[in-house]
Design an enzyme around this catalytic site. Sequence first.
Site, short mmCIF file in Angstrom:
data_model
loop_
_atom_site.label_atom_id
_atom_site.label_comp_id
_atom_site.label_asym_id
_atom_site.label_seq_id
_atom_site.Cartn_x
_atom_site.Cartn_y
_atom_site.Cartn_z
N HIS A 14 79.57 43.24 66.11
CA HIS A 14 80.98 43.31 66.50
C HIS A 14 81.04 43.99 67.86
O HIS A 14 80.76 45.18 67.97
CB HIS A 14 81.80 44.08 65.47
CG HIS A 14 83.23 44.24 65.89
ND1 HIS A 14 84.01 43.18 66.28
CD2 HIS A 14 84.03 45.34 66.00
CE1 HIS A 14 85.22 43.61 66.61
NE2 HIS A 14 85.25 44.91 66.45
N ASP A 16 83.04 45.29 70.74
CA ASP A 16 84.19 45.78 71.51
C ASP A 16 83.74 45.91 72.96
O ASP A 16 82.83 46.68 73.27
CB ASP A 16 84.63 47.14 70.97
CG ASP A 16 85.00 47.09 69.50
OD1 ASP A 16 85.96 46.38 69.18
OD2 ASP A 16 84.32 47.75 68.70
N ASP A 126 88.43 43.04 62.97
CA ASP A 126 88.94 44.41 63.03
C ASP A 126 90.36 44.44 63.59
O ASP A 126 90.78 45.44 64.16
CB ASP A 126 88.02 45.28 63.88
CG ASP A 126 88.24 46.76 63.64
OD1 ASP A 126 88.85 47.11 62.61
OD2 ASP A 126 87.83 47.57 64.49
N HIS A 353 91.55 44.40 70.82
CA HIS A 353 92.32 45.35 70.03
C HIS A 353 92.09 46.79 70.45
O HIS A 353 93.00 47.62 70.31
CB HIS A 353 92.03 45.17 68.53
CG HIS A 353 90.58 45.09 68.20
ND1 HIS A 353 89.88 43.91 68.20
CD2 HIS A 353 89.69 46.04 67.85
CE1 HIS A 353 88.62 44.13 67.86
NE2 HIS A 353 88.47 45.41 67.65
#
Length: 901
Positions: A14, A16, A126, A353
Amino acid sequence: MNKKKTVHIISHTHWDREWYLPYEKHHYLLIEVMDQLLDTLETDPNFKSFHLDGQTIILDDYLQVRPEKADQIKKLIEAGRLEVGPWYVLQDEFLTSSEANVRNLQYGMRDAKKWGGLSKIGYFPDSFGNIGQAPQILQQADIKAAAFGRGVKPTGFNNAVIDASAYESPYSEMKWQSPDGTEVTGILFANWYCNGNEIPVDEEKAMRYWDEHLKNLETFASTTHLLMLNGCDHQPIQMNLSEAIALANRLYPDYTFVHSSFNDYIDAITKETKEQDLKVVEGELRSQHTDGWGTLVNTASSRVYLKQMNEKTQTLLEKVAEPLAAFRYLIDQTYDHDLFAYAWKTLMQNHPHDSICGCSVDEVHDEMVTRFKKSEHFTEMLIDRTLEEIIKHIHTDVFDDEEVYPFVVFNTLGDPRTDTVTVTLDLKRAYYRDGVNKASLRKLSVDGFVVTDEHKNVYPVQIEDQGLVFDYDLPDDRFRQPYMARRVTLTFNAQALPALGYQVFALVKGDCPATSLVNKACQMENDYLTVEIAQNGSLNITDKRTAKKYRGLNVYEDTGDIGNEYMYKQSSDGLVRTTENEVAQIELVEDSPISATYKITHEWLLPESAQETLEQEQKELVWFTNRQSERSLKEKPLKIETFVTLSHQATYVDVKTTLNNNIKDHRLRALFNTAMKTEHHYAESVFEAAKRQNTPNSEWTNPDYSQHQQGYVDVSSVQQGLCIANKGLNEYEILSSQETTIAVTLLRAVGELGDWGHFPTPKAQCLGEQTVEYRIIPHSGEAERFDAYQLAHAFQTPVITKALPVQGGTYPATHRFIGVDKTKALSYSNVKVAEASGDVMLRYVNLDHQQHRLNLNADEKWTYYQSDVIEREHQPLISNDVKVNGHEVFTVGIKSSEVSK
């Protein structure tokens, strides 16, 4: 006999792009991870595939540094060993607009297909809650399943298993249904997206690992296919995974362990879920059946300045630049998709996000400001160049006056618009190439003007003399051309500007009497509203159309906040300060032929910060719900200046509030007592006026019940309603005591990121000057609330103006490029040109539960068909009888056989 179960192990990370480290530090780590991944895929044939986190931007970021790897990546994607898309970035769905969510899907799918593959799962690992219309958006793109980590029931972080039998679905698998009835298979990461992380290759450790994990997996699985996600946040790949899987197959012969992919996993569970009934979960996934602390909803108010910049830029792109470019396309068939891709992608780099939510370290958000400005400036040039080409074709030789200064006003929205228009005009220019006589420019008179249109209607005008101004042209066929100009800015009230079109006006000599809106001290009144300003600075508004009165609107509330960028937590003293008993200074600052404005000033003593104990609690990683800090006993004056404006034609009141924030650790809100008793309200979400309950479910223990909004929140009864529109204020709460009160968050100031460590964020205190804007719209209730929503959209979308000479042209002085007749419940979203087909795409959403009709202008040069969010052609449409079902997102494709005239 029990069927043998299959464990699908999906490798992923994941990623980010920016969060607890600035972008370039995460970028450096991404290069290392991708290098490692490509080497493993090349050297280990049993390492079947890797899910690249559902976002194609990862490839762009990697290839910035390793461009020579492009061919290798393409081959791996074509072979199905790298799964990419369908998104460009992993956005926050609630904080990005309807069209921004669609562009994210469009560009992500376009890029994935160029690489030769597509992961066909709506991937929201997420997201801080999920929008209700996601299933409809995904189905229109032929994506039949979605995976998400939050929003339905308590999620088992760190592989914990929580009894969820009382919640929406007892299984990880469910049917997720949009308001229009569209369904996709929903998959909740019940044990989070790291439930298959770091699988042991040691036999003893592997047995302990699998005994626990298999039990946890089977707790929530409705099929014989168990999902394990091998990876986590910024997780390097497990290079010995093939060995770990082979060991698991030897140790547990009753199971089949496979190195799988989401495409394969979805295919497998789809076959089994067809044979059984799954629970249907409807609409928004906002964790309503939880204690309310884990929703992360208060990211909607972290660093409000970012939300304001985002709202401004995405509105310029989707509501101004794209429609204007579509207008030009209908004139000369010119539309530059590459320019829009750059503007959108630059903007969407701020939409992940952890970025748009304002929940990263300060360096991340500093860079976001630069990106917003880049996208905004580029979009402004797109608009300006497009206007220059459009106005060449507009006929303005329709005025008989000797002294004429024509200008055109564009309405890029899908409904007629009555609004206050501001235009900048040059009465005369003197180019330096010809010599500049400044004295002659100064002598020009700016008095005695009115605005008129081609039908000789006269409009009162307010003129602001800008004096002498330096400026320049940037022609496309020669060097820049500097000049001095005698410039004026004029403001007038335009009426019924044509939808998706324009109207030509002119500044001419003349006189038009105007009446004052100020009928007595601290009071304004037009034909629709009476606005009285109370001694405490609050507003009492009477809607003359319904005879309903709203009292005590725009009272300010301030509370301590000892939470973090993710969540609001009121200080332990529980003190709530309001301006209800304060005395404000009230001053009339404008009384013009166009509008009246009062300035309301509060000098409000507030605690300067939280107590020093808060910093200690942060350093010691005291979880925010357990903190005990109170507000400081030291106080400072917070100066709030509120400008309240009423114009002659307005059925609303505009409010602009400016403050120099010198207070830390607090939340400032504006309160609007609706004087209604209701059980529900409406808030704009993505392609939806979401109907939400005013009070939380019984499981909710968080004292705060804040929620997301896009452009408005509305409380309606049968006979009256109050809608509060905003520009980039994405958080509100409904306070339901005796009368329903709307609380809109204007500012939230905190000092740390929060989550898994100690990350101070002093700039999240948002010190310094802050300005917010909102609109108060009284209306006549449920039957007329869609009119209020149109006014809310107009509030966000600027009216576009451009000066032009007296000239002939092939397009008339008033024109609609696309004629549409519809009911107010059909809300316009966007018009643009499809890249693949070159057809014009016109999109609406039905905000009502009932079917409504859309009538398109009949023209033999055009044919219409139903399209979708990825702009494909479906069945043809009969122009005068288009049926749009309740809550349907409806895209009309328009084919043009020749240039429209």
